[in-house]
Design a protein around this motif. Structure first.
Motif, PDB file in Angstrom:
ATOM      1  N   ILE A 221       8.596   2.280   8.410  1.00  0.00           N
ATOM      2  CA  ILE A 221       9.083   0.988   8.930  1.00  0.00           C
ATOM      3  C   ILE A 221       8.810  -0.135   7.922  1.00  0.00           C
ATOM      4  N   VAL A 222       7.613  -0.114   7.327  1.00  0.00           N
ATOM      5  CA  VAL A 222       7.276  -1.159   6.352  1.00  0.00           C
ATOM      6  C   VAL A 222       8.188  -1.042   5.128  1.00  0.00           C
ATOM      7  N   MET A 223       8.416   0.195   4.688  1.00  0.00           N
ATOM      8  CA  MET A 223       9.335   0.403   3.555  1.00  0.00           C
ATOM      9  C   MET A 223      10.705  -0.183   3.870  1.00  0.00           C
ATOM     10  N   LEU A 224      11.179   0.144   5.048  1.00  0.00           N
ATOM     11  CA  LEU A 224      12.494  -0.333   5.484  1.00  0.00           C
ATOM     12  C   LEU A 224      12.509  -1.864   5.559  1.00  0.00           C
ATOM     13  N   GLY A 225      11.482  -2.410   6.162  1.00  0.00           N
ATOM     14  CA  GLY A 225      11.417  -3.865   6.375  1.00  0.00           C
ATOM     15  C   GLY A 225      11.387  -4.639   5.066  1.00  0.00           C
ATOM     16  N   VAL A 226      10.463  -4.266   4.176  1.00  0.00           N
ATOM     17  CA  VAL A 226      10.351  -5.026   2.925  1.00  0.00           C
ATOM     18  C   VAL A 226      11.543  -4.716   2.004  1.00  0.00           C
ATOM     19  N   GLY A 227      12.085  -3.503   2.134  1.00  0.00           N
ATOM     20  CA  GLY A 227      13.285  -3.163   1.354  1.00  0.00           C
ATOM     21  C   GLY A 227      14.467  -4.038   1.759  1.00  0.00           C
ATOM     22  N   LEU A 228      14.621  -4.279   3.075  1.00  0.00           N
ATOM     23  CA  LEU A 228      15.707  -5.144   3.545  1.00  0.00           C
ATOM     24  C   LEU A 228      15.508  -6.579   3.048  1.00  0.00           C
TER      25      LEU A 228
ATOM     26  N   GLY B 148      13.454  -6.823   9.325  1.00  0.00           N
ATOM     27  CA  GLY B 148      12.251  -6.142   8.853  1.00  0.00           C
ATOM     28  C   GLY B 148      10.998  -6.772   9.428  1.00  0.00           C
ATOM     29  N   LEU B 149      11.004  -8.100   9.465  1.00  0.00           N
ATOM     30  CA  LEU B 149       9.861  -8.831  10.004  1.00  0.00           C
ATOM     31  C   LEU B 149       9.620  -8.439  11.459  1.00  0.00           C
ATOM     32  N   SER B 150      10.720  -8.348  12.198  1.00  0.00           N
ATOM     33  CA  SER B 150      10.637  -8.013  13.620  1.00  0.00           C
ATOM     34  C   SER B 150      10.131  -6.583  13.817  1.00  0.00           C
ATOM     35  N   LEU B 151      10.663  -5.654  13.023  1.00  0.00           N
ATOM     36  CA  LEU B 151      10.254  -4.249  13.171  1.00  0.00           C
ATOM     37  C   LEU B 151       8.763  -4.075  12.863  1.00  0.00           C
ATOM     38  N   ILE B 152       8.306  -4.711  11.785  1.00  0.00           N
ATOM     39  CA  ILE B 152       6.898  -4.563  11.393  1.00  0.00           C
ATOM     40  C   ILE B 152       5.990  -5.157  12.471  1.00  0.00           C
ATOM     41  N   PHE B 153       6.408  -6.257  13.057  1.00  0.00           N
ATOM     42  CA  PHE B 153       5.592  -6.868  14.104  1.00  0.00           C
ATOM     43  C   PHE B 153       5.642  -6.032  15.383  1.00  0.00           C
ATOM     44  N   SER B 154       6.842  -5.562  15.722  1.00  0.00           N
ATOM     45  CA  SER B 154       7.000  -4.836  16.980  1.00  0.00           C
ATOM     46  C   SER B 154       6.218  -3.524  16.972  1.00  0.00           C
TER      47      SER B 154
END
Lengths: 416, 292
Positions: free
Chosen positions: B193-200, B26-32
């Motif tokens: 993406i943020v939903m997915l990231g923080v959800g993970l 999630g961290l990577s997706l939000i940054f990317s």
């Protein structure tokens, strides 16, 4: 300017007068200024990091003690003002202690749980000739090689923890000829707890087949649990600290290895955090909330009434430390640190809510008191986490010398 | 026998890597996609654990493990719309400062709501114990966790590779200007993406809650590892993060086998070596917006 009423303007004479009075106040020696206001106690304890959970209890304990003292009229007719700060790590603890002494003019420093931070504060206290009551650290070295005139320790040292649990293990035939595997917190507390454990194993014909040093911030123990399985010990012995204990206990129960666990370092909150079925075996305790002494039970009730929760042993220890300090000030009729140090080291006895009174030993400034074991109950019998452990009898027994379980002068290395 | 012990640590490291992956992905997706260095990611992990413990008595283990991440993901909508959205075009240092502040606020809020003492969460008795496969010992629960991570990984990969949503996200990582030129607004995708990231991250917290202590600062314990994984894996690379998470887990396990005291330091040494030899990370791709 014309809109301003003259009465609103501060006259030059007033400004000069106030400035002169302020300068005179600042020029006064610290002790003269302090004598008119409340007695200032600097309370340092870890509120974050791997010991932070315990520090929160300590801050509640000292707060309750101060409130009770103030409600009863204060000390020497003055209110007690406790300022609690997060000591974070040894460097931070030393910096804050120095600031509390130099800038904030604290009369006494009290608190701490980390042995490493206590070492740092102890040096600051000694340099500044300031009384420091170290409430929660257990490392032997603090009342041994690193002892000093201005530092007094109220918790039971590592050697006592080992001796108390050791006697219980010997009774259960878990020592002689047994193979031990230890996990040790990788800082001064763990290191000298391991030394005390090694002395115990050697004296009682037990074999140490493995030891692992565990970083204080480690949360996943699985690689070490595999190493325990590889070593196939008879007993797993924990010299861990703070969050390490419940983290290990939960993960050890998760893997379900058959080797029994015991521990030489324990705090009530470790059990509460790990939960029934995860904490097993016998552990040492300096105090436990079920202790059947009327004064102790009353303290538990007062604590619950105020904070809505049961006190942990760090709440008790900072509470009694503050009460000891208040008694010392009343008895000496002074906040002068030299007089307080002499009084505390004089063998004066203090009610610490246990069956027997306690006193500081004059040659190492260790509070000599009863200790206990706590043993995990069968999880099926535990309906509330507060019933998790069963408190054993006080050690030493009622007719024995209290110093029996403490390091001797020869073992200690303390020279005051 | 020594070789068996060694491989046992390697396999255990892979299992642990799977858990790191939940947080790091999630961290990577939000940054990317958004260019946001989300220092509050650990707070969502902690929140996931707290909500899990809170719902455990009502919804049971599986129910709480599903509902908690979903609730945190919904909170992610507010996080993205009210906070992150203002910083996509700003200097990354601003988002870094804001999310750092948010992490502190979140930790203190948890302290106020639930208190500083740890919450109690235990594994159900059925999930305790270990399984011996060949010569290797596995925790039954961690095997289950690994299965969950593998399923999530597969689902995520399919979403990113086989759906129009995934195509836009991947294009957004590489050439956001081109995506905008095609008339596609990236903002709704960023919300997802943020939903997915923080959800993970919250799922990681929920799954780890029964085997670690649940306390207000628990987010701080994982955030550093997650960043190390993202840096080693390389930005914008799904498989880079996967490989890095597993590698960090294995390197840690192997180091503990040979030299336990260096176990926690091993991942930083690994990061140092990777940055030295391959500054973009293992599978990192050059990303136009970060190349200026």
């Amino acid at each position: 300017m014309s809109k301003l009423d003259k009465s609103n303007l501060i006259s030059r004479r007033t400004v000069l007068g106030t400035a002169a009075a302020g300068a005179a106040t600042l020029a006064m020696p610290g002790y003269l200024r302090a004598q008119s206001g409340p007695i200032q106690i600097g309370h340092l304890t870890p509120l974050t990091g791997f010991l932070g959970v315990m520090g929160e209890w300590a801050s509640l304990g000292v707060q309750l003690a101060a409130e009770e003292i103030n409600a009863a009229g204060g000390v020497l007719g003055r209110q007690v003002d406790v300022q609690t700060e997060d000591s974070i790590n040894p460097e931070n603890a030393a910096t804050k202690a120095q600031r509390m002494i130099e800038r904030d003019n604290k009369d006494v420093i009290l608190g701490e749980i980390s042995s490493a931070s206590t070492l740092a504060i102890g040096q600051v206290a000694e340099r500044n000739k300031k009384l420091f009551i170290a409430t929660g650290p257990r490392s032997d070295v603090l009342r041994g090689e690193s002892c000093n005139r201005y530092m007094f320790c109220t918790d039971i040292p590592n050697t006592v923890n080992v001796n108390v649990v050791g006697e219980s293990l010997k009774r259960d035939n878990m020592v002689d000829g047994r193979k031990f595997f230890t996990l040790t917190a990788d800082y001064v507390f763990g290191h000298d707890l391991l030394e005390a454990a090694e002395r115990f194993f050697e004296a009682n014909n037990a074999e140490l087949v493995g030891n692992e040093l565990i970083a204080t911030d480690l949360t996943d123990f699985s690689p070490f649990i595999l190493k325990i399985r590889q070593a196939q010990p008879d007993v797993v012995c924990l010299n861990l600290a703070g969050n390490q204990v419940p983290n290990f206990a939960k993960q050890y129960a998760e893997f379900g290895l058959p080797f029994p666990t015991v521990g030489f370092g324990f705090n009530t909150v470790d059990g509460w955090a790990a939960g029934p079925g995860n904490i097993t075996g016998t552990w040492p305790a300096v105090w436990y909330h079920t202790l059947d002494v009327p004064a102790s039970l009353e303290f538990v009730e007062r604590f619950r009434a105020k904070f809505g929760k049961t006190p942990e042993n760090h709440a008790w220890i900072d509470y009694i430390a503050m009460k000891i300090l208040a008694k010392a000030m009343e008895e000496t009729q002074s906040v002068d640190n030299e007089e307080l140090v002499d009084y505390l080291a004089s063998g004066a006895e203090f009610d610490i809510l246990k069956n027997r009174k306690a006193y500081f030993r004059d040659w190492d400034h260790q509070l000599i008191q009863e200790a206990y074991t706590v043993t995990a109950r069968d999880p099926d019998e535990v309906s509330d986490v507060l019933e998790l452990m069963e408190l054993g009898q006080a050690v030493p027994g009622p007719d024995q010398d209290l110093t029996l379980i403490y390091p001797t002068r020869e073992q200690s290395g303390c020279s005051l | 026998m020594q070789i068996v012990f060694f491989f046992e640590q390697v396999v255990n490291g892979l299992v642990l890597g799977g858990y790191y992956l939940l947080i790091a992905l999630g961290l990577s997706l939000i940054f990317s996609v958004g260019g946001i260095v989300n220092l509050s990611h650990g707070a969502f992990y902690a929140l996931g654990a707290y909500l899990f413990v809170e719902m455990l008595p009502t919804f049971g283990f599986a129910g709480a493990a599903v509902i908690s991440p979903v609730l945190v993901a919904c909170l992610g909508i507010l996080f993205e719309r009210l906070i992150l959205r203002r910083f996509y075009d700003e200097d990354p240092i601003l988002s870094l400062l804001v999310t750092f502040g948010l992490a502190l606020v979140a930790e203190q809020s948890i302290r106020i709501i639930w208190g500083g003492a740890p919450l109690l969460a235990s594994l159900p008795p059925d999930l305790k114990g270990s399984v011996i496969i060949g010569d290797f010992l596995f925790s039954r629960y961690r095997l289950l966790m690994l299965g969950v991570v593998a399923l999530i990984l597969l689902a995520l990969w399919l979403i990113l590779q086989r759906t129009s949503f995934g195509r836009v996200v991947r294009a957004g990582i590489q050439k956001p200007d081109m995506v905008a030129a095609l008339g596609i607004r990236l903002q709704p995708y960023m919300t997802a993406i943020v939903m997915l990231g923080v959800g993970l991250a919250a799922l990681g917290g929920a799954l780890f809650a029964p085997i670690t202590i649940v306390h207000p600062a628990m987010g701080d314990e994982i955030i550093t590892v997650a960043f190390v994984v993202v840096i080693i894996g390389g930005l914008g690379s799904f498989w880079g993060v996967v490989a890095a998470a597993l590698l960090v887990g294995v390197v840690r396990g192997v180091t503990i086998h040979f030299y336990p005291a260096a176990g926690e330091a091993s991942m930083y040494v690994l990061m140092f070596l990777v940055l030295l030899l391959r500054p973009r990370g293992l599978l990192g791709e050059p990303i136009e917006k970060f190349e200026k």
